[in-house]
Motif scaffolding. Sequence first.
Motif, PDB file in Angstrom:
ATOM      1  N   VAL A 195      -0.477   5.495   8.307  1.00 20.02           N
ATOM      2  CA  VAL A 195      -1.272   5.631   7.079  1.00 20.02           C
ATOM      3  C   VAL A 195      -0.329   5.711   5.867  1.00 20.02           C
ATOM      4  O   VAL A 195      -0.536   5.043   4.848  1.00 20.02           O
ATOM      5  N   VAL A 196       0.725   6.511   5.993  1.00 15.88           N
ATOM      6  CA  VAL A 196       1.698   6.643   4.895  1.00 15.88           C
ATOM      7  C   VAL A 196       2.331   5.278   4.603  1.00 15.88           C
ATOM      8  O   VAL A 196       2.415   4.839   3.449  1.00 15.88           O
ATOM      9  N   PHE A 207       2.950  10.490  -5.148  1.00 18.04           N
ATOM     10  CA  PHE A 207       2.552   9.545  -4.098  1.00 18.04           C
ATOM     11  C   PHE A 207       2.580  10.221  -2.725  1.00 18.04           C
ATOM     12  O   PHE A 207       1.609  10.144  -1.967  1.00 18.04           O
ATOM     13  N   LYS A 211       8.051  17.261   7.093  1.00 18.22           N
ATOM     14  CA  LYS A 211       7.207  17.313   8.290  1.00 18.22           C
ATOM     15  C   LYS A 211       7.000  15.941   8.940  1.00 18.22           C
ATOM     16  O   LYS A 211       6.099  15.761   9.761  1.00 18.22           O
ATOM     17  N   SER A 266      -5.556   3.745  -1.521  1.00 17.94           N
ATOM     18  CA  SER A 266      -6.194   5.022  -1.860  1.00 17.94           C
ATOM     19  C   SER A 266      -6.239   5.170  -3.387  1.00 17.94           C
ATOM     20  O   SER A 266      -5.486   4.500  -4.115  1.00 17.94           O
ATOM     21  N   LEU A 314      -5.224   7.600  -5.134  1.00 13.80           N
ATOM     22  CA  LEU A 314      -3.953   8.127  -5.630  1.00 13.80           C
ATOM     23  C   LEU A 314      -2.854   7.049  -5.644  1.00 13.80           C
ATOM     24  O   LEU A 314      -2.077   6.960  -6.590  1.00 13.80           O
ATOM     25  N   THR A 315      -2.837   6.224  -4.610  1.00 13.91           N
ATOM     26  CA  THR A 315      -1.841   5.141  -4.585  1.00 13.91           C
ATOM     27  C   THR A 315      -2.070   4.208  -5.772  1.00 13.91           C
ATOM     28  O   THR A 315      -1.128   3.796  -6.455  1.00 13.91           O
ATOM     29  N   GLN A 324       0.020   2.756   2.859  1.00 12.75           N
ATOM     30  CA  GLN A 324      -0.140   3.040   1.427  1.00 12.75           C
ATOM     31  C   GLN A 324       1.157   2.685   0.694  1.00 12.75           C
ATOM     32  O   GLN A 324       1.131   2.125  -0.396  1.00 12.75           O
ATOM     33  N   ARG A 325       2.283   2.989   1.316  1.00 12.74           N
ATOM     34  CA  ARG A 325       3.586   2.692   0.684  1.00 12.74           C
ATOM     35  C   ARG A 325       3.752   1.190   0.462  1.00 12.74           C
ATOM     36  O   ARG A 325       4.423   0.755  -0.473  1.00 12.74           O
ATOM     37  N   LEU A 348       6.468  16.379   2.427  1.00 13.40           N
ATOM     38  CA  LEU A 348       6.013  15.346   3.377  1.00 13.40           C
ATOM     39  C   LEU A 348       7.171  14.927   4.291  1.00 13.40           C
ATOM     40  O   LEU A 348       6.988  14.778   5.499  1.00 13.40           O
ATOM     41  N   PHE A 349       8.355  14.759   3.710  1.00  8.76           N
ATOM     42  CA  PHE A 349       9.486  14.329   4.537  1.00  8.76           C
ATOM     43  C   PHE A 349       9.965  15.448   5.453  1.00  8.76           C
ATOM     44  O   PHE A 349      10.549  15.189   6.493  1.00  8.76           O
ATOM     45  N   PHE A 400      13.174  -1.982   7.102  1.00  9.51           N
ATOM     46  CA  PHE A 400      13.614  -0.619   6.856  1.00  9.51           C
ATOM     47  C   PHE A 400      15.108  -0.473   7.105  1.00  9.51           C
ATOM     48  O   PHE A 400      15.752   0.367   6.559  1.00  9.51           O
ATOM     49  N   LEU A 456       3.028  -0.170  -2.900  1.00 12.08           N
ATOM     50  CA  LEU A 456       4.084  -0.044  -3.918  1.00 12.08           C
ATOM     51  C   LEU A 456       5.149  -1.121  -3.708  1.00 12.08           C
ATOM     52  O   LEU A 456       5.745  -1.609  -4.667  1.00 12.08           O
ATOM     53  N   PHE A 460      -0.533  12.902   0.965  1.00 16.38           N
ATOM     54  CA  PHE A 460      -0.662  12.999   2.415  1.00 16.38           C
ATOM     55  C   PHE A 460      -0.563  14.444   2.906  1.00 16.38           C
ATOM     56  O   PHE A 460      -0.567  14.696   4.104  1.00 16.38           O
ATOM     57  N   LEU A 461      -0.442  15.374   1.978  1.00 13.49           N
ATOM     58  CA  LEU A 461      -0.308  16.788   2.336  1.00 13.49           C
ATOM     59  C   LEU A 461      -1.616  17.519   2.074  1.00 13.49           C
ATOM     60  O   LEU A 461      -2.406  17.089   1.233  1.00 13.49           O
ATOM     61  N   LEU A 466      12.453   8.279   6.052  1.00 11.30           N
ATOM     62  CA  LEU A 466      11.507   7.839   7.082  1.00 11.30           C
ATOM     63  C   LEU A 466      12.237   7.267   8.314  1.00 11.30           C
ATOM     64  O   LEU A 466      11.691   7.255   9.414  1.00 11.30           O
ATOM     65  N   GLU A 522      13.676   7.137   0.022  1.00 10.23           N
ATOM     66  CA  GLU A 522      12.421   7.211   0.780  1.00 10.23           C
ATOM     67  C   GLU A 522      12.603   6.637   2.187  1.00 10.23           C
ATOM     68  O   GLU A 522      12.242   7.257   3.177  1.00 10.23           O
ATOM     69  N   TYR A 523      13.166   5.427   2.254  1.00  9.62           N
ATOM     70  CA  TYR A 523      13.323   4.798   3.558  1.00  9.62           C
ATOM     71  C   TYR A 523      14.326   5.563   4.414  1.00  9.62           C
ATOM     72  O   TYR A 523      14.174   5.641   5.635  1.00  9.62           O
TER      73      TYR A 523
END
Lengths: 69, 179
Positions: free
Chosen positions: B35-36, A56, B24, B111, B113-114, B39-40, B21-22, B179, B43, A60-61, B157, B153-154
């Motif tokens: 955007v992330v 998932f 960066k 998306s 992928l999502t 999409q999240r 991803l985390f 969050f 879920l 985004f990469l 973020l 995840e949270y």
Amino acid sequence: MIHDRRQSDIDAEPLLGGLTHSQERARHIATLIDSPETLEIAIEQVKRAWGLKDRFYRQFLPQGASGFA
Amino acid sequence: MLKELNAYERQCISALQSHPLFRKTADLSWDELIVVLLQRRYLSLLIINVFEFVIDALESEMLRATVRLILHEEYPRNTRGTPLPSPRDLLFRDLRHLGASRLQILTTAESALTREVRLESLAALESCLSLPHGELALLCVLRFGAEVLVSVEYGCLWPRLSERFAHGIAGEAQRSQFF
């Protein structure tokens, strides 16, 4: 909001005080793992759950970025 | 035996915490971060289906009762029985405070992928049914995928999100409720 973070190892939940949902679930899981076969099933599900999160966030990469395998 | 499982869980948690991803997140623009998060959200919307599926799939009434309890927390009420905002309501509010417009939240397409991940999450639950220790498998998927890793995840973020909540978009601080 308090999300259900992993606060302890499976089978190391506190005896006193409230349990988080994941700790409560961990207690049940601990009672169901009693053989190499059940252990393998549990690890397989953890791996699968991790794999889905990895995919998932990887969307985004830039393509080809490396990470945990 | 649980030592091995615990070690593997810790390995996966640490891998997610250091996911590219985390790593960066601090460099992402707000638009990219939104955007992330949008999409999240797809879920997050899935979670009710996950709980309902697990409740139906578990054979042990005791286990079903524990999952039912969590599902009910997804629809909180105050002491007088009046419905309160659900976690999904709170997520919507937080996304607005983070700068996403109402229309953006409601109309951003899922998306490919999502969608794939969402459907595979359900397929992962379904595949537990054919396993010899299906209940154990279901509990592991639910606990690790829908509870433990979500919190990780949270947590990853949050440093970036908290900055935005603290300063607000128009200089007015907001309190995150989701969050």
